[in-house]
Design a protein around this motif. Structure first.
Motif, PDB file in Angstrom:
ATOM      1  N   GLU A   1       0.827  -1.203   0.000  1.00  0.00           N
ATOM      2  CA  GLU A   1       0.000   0.000   0.000  1.00  0.00           C
ATOM      3  C   GLU A   1       0.860   1.251   0.000  1.00  0.00           C
ATOM      4  OE1 GLU A   1      -2.911  -0.214   3.119  1.00  0.00           O
ATOM      5  OE2 GLU A   1      -3.895  -1.975   2.264  1.00  0.00           O
ATOM      6  N   ALA A   2       1.950   1.223   0.749  1.00  0.00           N
ATOM      7  CA  ALA A   2       2.865   2.373   0.769  1.00  0.00           C
ATOM      8  C   ALA A   2       3.457   2.606  -0.620  1.00  0.00           C
ATOM      9  CB  ALA A   2       3.981   2.142   1.793  1.00  0.00           C
ATOM     10  N   GLN A   3       3.866   1.533  -1.290  1.00  0.00           N
ATOM     11  CA  GLN A   3       4.451   1.662  -2.623  1.00  0.00           C
ATOM     12  C   GLN A   3       3.437   2.202  -3.629  1.00  0.00           C
ATOM     13  OE1 GLN A   3       5.741  -2.482  -2.765  1.00  0.00           O
ATOM     14  NE2 GLN A   3       7.858  -1.814  -2.886  1.00  0.00           N
ATOM     15  N   VAL A   4       2.203   1.733  -3.544  1.00  0.00           N
ATOM     16  CA  VAL A   4       1.173   2.192  -4.479  1.00  0.00           C
ATOM     17  C   VAL A   4       0.836   3.653  -4.226  1.00  0.00           C
ATOM     18  CG1 VAL A   4      -1.231   1.888  -5.215  1.00  0.00           C
ATOM     19  CG2 VAL A   4       0.225  -0.118  -4.803  1.00  0.00           C
ATOM     20  N   HIS A   5       0.669   4.036  -2.967  1.00  0.00           N
ATOM     21  CA  HIS A   5       0.368   5.435  -2.647  1.00  0.00           C
ATOM     22  C   HIS A   5       1.509   6.352  -3.083  1.00  0.00           C
ATOM     23  CE1 HIS A   5      -3.400   4.796  -0.689  1.00  0.00           C
ATOM     24  NE2 HIS A   5      -2.899   4.033   0.265  1.00  0.00           N
ATOM     25  N   TYR A   6       2.737   5.867  -2.950  1.00  0.00           N
ATOM     26  CA  TYR A   6       3.876   6.672  -3.403  1.00  0.00           C
ATOM     27  C   TYR A   6       3.828   6.847  -4.919  1.00  0.00           C
ATOM     28  CZ  TYR A   6       8.575   8.487  -4.004  1.00  0.00           C
ATOM     29  OH  TYR A   6       9.641   9.294  -4.329  1.00  0.00           O
TER      30      TYR A   6
ATOM     31  N   SER B   1       0.828   4.146   5.694  1.00  0.00           N
ATOM     32  CA  SER B   1       0.936   2.705   5.443  1.00  0.00           C
ATOM     33  C   SER B   1       2.284   2.186   5.901  1.00  0.00           C
ATOM     34  CB  SER B   1       0.746   2.414   3.950  1.00  0.00           C
ATOM     35  OG  SER B   1      -0.549   2.758   3.527  1.00  0.00           O
ATOM     36  N   LEU B   2       3.321   2.976   5.677  1.00  0.00           N
ATOM     37  CA  LEU B   2       4.667   2.561   6.046  1.00  0.00           C
ATOM     38  C   LEU B   2       4.810   2.440   7.553  1.00  0.00           C
ATOM     39  CD1 LEU B   2       7.246   1.928   4.407  1.00  0.00           C
ATOM     40  CD2 LEU B   2       8.061   4.198   4.997  1.00  0.00           C
ATOM     41  N   GLU B   3       4.154   3.341   8.283  1.00  0.00           N
ATOM     42  CA  GLU B   3       4.218   3.289   9.746  1.00  0.00           C
ATOM     43  C   GLU B   3       3.611   1.997  10.289  1.00  0.00           C
ATOM     44  OE1 GLU B   3       2.395   7.043  10.904  1.00  0.00           O
ATOM     45  OE2 GLU B   3       4.322   7.665  11.719  1.00  0.00           O
ATOM     46  N   LYS B   4       2.650   1.431   9.550  1.00  0.00           N
ATOM     47  CA  LYS B   4       2.027   0.179   9.979  1.00  0.00           C
ATOM     48  C   LYS B   4       2.942  -1.007   9.736  1.00  0.00           C
ATOM     49  CE  LYS B   4      -2.557   1.907   8.714  1.00  0.00           C
ATOM     50  NZ  LYS B   4      -3.674   1.742   7.743  1.00  0.00           N
ATOM     51  N   TYR B   5       3.913  -0.812   8.830  1.00  0.00           N
ATOM     52  CA  TYR B   5       4.850  -1.891   8.526  1.00  0.00           C
ATOM     53  C   TYR B   5       5.998  -1.799   9.507  1.00  0.00           C
ATOM     54  CZ  TYR B   5       8.133  -4.870   6.047  1.00  0.00           C
ATOM     55  OH  TYR B   5       9.026  -5.868   5.722  1.00  0.00           O
ATOM     56  N   ALA B   6       6.024  -2.696  10.485  1.00  0.00           N
ATOM     57  CA  ALA B   6       6.997  -2.595  11.578  1.00  0.00           C
ATOM     58  C   ALA B   6       8.268  -3.376  11.319  1.00  0.00           C
ATOM     59  CB  ALA B   6       6.360  -3.069  12.881  1.00  0.00           C
TER      60      ALA B   6
ATOM     61  N   SER C   1      -0.559   9.326   2.667  1.00  0.00           N
ATOM     62  CA  SER C   1      -1.104   7.971   2.795  1.00  0.00           C
ATOM     63  C   SER C   1       0.013   6.930   2.761  1.00  0.00           C
ATOM     64  CB  SER C   1      -2.093   7.693   1.659  1.00  0.00           C
ATOM     65  OG  SER C   1      -3.199   8.569   1.734  1.00  0.00           O
ATOM     66  N   ALA C   2       1.027   7.191   1.937  1.00  0.00           N
ATOM     67  CA  ALA C   2       2.153   6.260   1.858  1.00  0.00           C
ATOM     68  C   ALA C   2       2.862   6.164   3.196  1.00  0.00           C
ATOM     69  CB  ALA C   2       3.137   6.705   0.772  1.00  0.00           C
ATOM     70  N   TYR C   3       3.055   7.307   3.845  1.00  0.00           N
ATOM     71  CA  TYR C   3       3.753   7.297   5.132  1.00  0.00           C
ATOM     72  C   TYR C   3       2.920   6.590   6.198  1.00  0.00           C
ATOM     73  CZ  TYR C   3       7.036   8.745   8.698  1.00  0.00           C
ATOM     74  OH  TYR C   3       7.971   8.722   9.703  1.00  0.00           O
TER      75      TYR C   3
ATOM     76  N   LEU D   1      12.494   8.062   0.725  1.00  0.00           N
ATOM     77  CA  LEU D   1      11.836   8.847  -0.319  1.00  0.00           C
ATOM     78  C   LEU D   1      10.759   9.754   0.254  1.00  0.00           C
ATOM     79  CD1 LEU D   1      11.509   6.081  -3.064  1.00  0.00           C
ATOM     80  CD2 LEU D   1      13.017   8.086  -3.140  1.00  0.00           C
ATOM     81  N   LEU D   2      10.012   9.245   1.226  1.00  0.00           N
ATOM     82  CA  LEU D   2       8.968  10.064   1.839  1.00  0.00           C
ATOM     83  C   LEU D   2       9.561  11.203   2.660  1.00  0.00           C
ATOM     84  CD1 LEU D   2       6.501   7.220   2.837  1.00  0.00           C
ATOM     85  CD2 LEU D   2       6.091   9.017   1.151  1.00  0.00           C
ATOM     86  N   LEU D   3      10.666  10.936   3.326  1.00  0.00           N
ATOM     87  CA  LEU D   3      11.356  12.010   4.048  1.00  0.00           C
ATOM     88  C   LEU D   3      11.839  13.083   3.079  1.00  0.00           C
ATOM     89  CD1 LEU D   3      13.412   9.820   6.555  1.00  0.00           C
ATOM     90  CD2 LEU D   3      11.665  11.486   7.195  1.00  0.00           C
ATOM     91  N   LEU D   4      12.349  12.644   1.933  1.00  0.00           N
ATOM     92  CA  LEU D   4      12.834  13.576   0.919  1.00  0.00           C
ATOM     93  C   LEU D   4      11.694  14.431   0.376  1.00  0.00           C
ATOM     94  CD1 LEU D   4      15.044  14.651  -0.952  1.00  0.00           C
ATOM     95  CD2 LEU D   4      14.674  12.661  -2.433  1.00  0.00           C
ATOM     96  N   GLU D   5      10.551  13.802   0.094  1.00  0.00           N
ATOM     97  CA  GLU D   5       9.409  14.555  -0.436  1.00  0.00           C
ATOM     98  C   GLU D   5       8.896  15.576   0.564  1.00  0.00           C
ATOM     99  OE1 GLU D   5       8.497  14.566  -3.405  1.00  0.00           O
ATOM    100  OE2 GLU D   5       9.517  12.781  -4.160  1.00  0.00           O
TER     101      GLU D   5
END
Length: 293
Positions: free
Chosen positions: A109-114, A125-130, A121-123, A186-190
């Motif tokens: 989901e994070a990859q698709v939202h990105y 989803s990523l937070e849920k991935y531990a 939304s990507a971030y 990538l999300l931090l960069l954006e």
């Protein structure tokens, strides 16, 4: 036996989906996902379920098919289709009712939202991935219907690997960890968090096995190059951009079909585009023209 064969066939088709996505052949990936869905139905003919022990194979493979479709649609920019497949995939993941498959779903989901540029939304989803822990290894082996006795040597090696030595981590698990780190960078960069994103990209590139994952490495180099540009470190910026493009070009050499070569480079054009813009801004028009070609 035909069900065991069926699982292998479906997995091969799903691997083909991954290959087509990497080549930029998103339509072909969707066609293969449809074929996998049809083959899954074929192996289910005359049965009400596709279970083996604690495994609901139907839901597991259906979830994976939805994941491939969602990513392909997302990379095509087809938001409604991608979101629909994510929703269906999550329903299957929840039906499996096992936390580790939900983690995999969250990463997709994070990859698709990105891909859809929905960075918030990507971030989320990523937070849920531990990530993966040693207890995850035991649990997922048990969930797949295997005993600790049969898989103890593998599991022990995996646990050792997860606890700081990566040599024995299976590709799917290890690559998922790298993908998670890449997405975070990538999300931090954006979000203009250049220092933290630089740390994340550097961490990925310093990984002792990163050369086995060129598709992740070139993206990390691309991200690091963008950070160096923001930091006015132009020599470093140019060096890492060149390395990123060299990786793409080297991978492209092994592709025979000209159409596939174009597709492979086509979904990586953002690296070339960003580098050309940077070179033009630095009045390096001759070098920029080389990369335009």
């Amino acid at each position: 036996p035909y069900r065991i064969y069926g699982q292998k066939e479906i997995q091969i088709i799903l691997n083909a989906c991954d290959a087509y996505i990497d080549l930029g052949g998103y339509e072909a990936a969707l066609n293969n996902a449809q074929f996998a869905d049809e083959r899954l139905g074929f192996y289910l003919r005359g049965t009400n379920s596709y279970n083996s022990g604690s495994v609901d194979h139907y839901s597991r493979y259906s979830m994976m098919i939805c994941q491939k479709r969602a990513l392909a649609w997302g990379l095509l920019g087809k938001r409604d289709n991608a979101v629909q497949q994510l929703r269906i995939g999550r329903e299957y993941a929840e039906k499996i009712n096992h936390g580790h498959f939900l983690k995999i779903q969250n990463l997709f989901e994070a990859q698709v939202h990105y891909a859809l540029k929905d960075y918030g939304s990507a971030y989320e989803s990523l937070e849920k991935y531990a990530g993966w822990t040693s207890s995850d290894v035991w649990d997922i082996l048990n969930f797949l219907g295997q005993t600790k006795v049969v898989f103890a040597p593998i599991a022990i090696l995996m646990i050792v690997a997860i606890n700081n030595s990566v040599d024995a981590v299976p590709t799917s698990i290890y690559e998922s960890g790298l993908q998670m780190s890449l997405m975070e960078g990538l999300l931090l960069l954006e979000n203009d968090k250049f220092k933290k994103s630089k740390e994340k990209f550097s961490e990925i590139l310093e990984d002792e096995n990163i050369n086995s994952y060129p598709g992740i490495k070139y993206k990390a180099l691309h991200g690091l190059g963008r950070v160096y540009f923001q930091e006015k470190e132009m020599d470093l910026c140019i060096a890492v951009f060149k390395e990123s493009i060299e990786l793409i070009e080297n991978s492209r050499k092994f592709i025979d079909s000209e159409t596939s070569k174009i597709g492979f480079s086509g979904n990586k054009m953002d690296v070339y585009r960003d580098f050309i813009r940077i070179l033009i801004s630095l009045d390096k028009s001759d070098m920029a023209f080389e990369y335009v070609e």
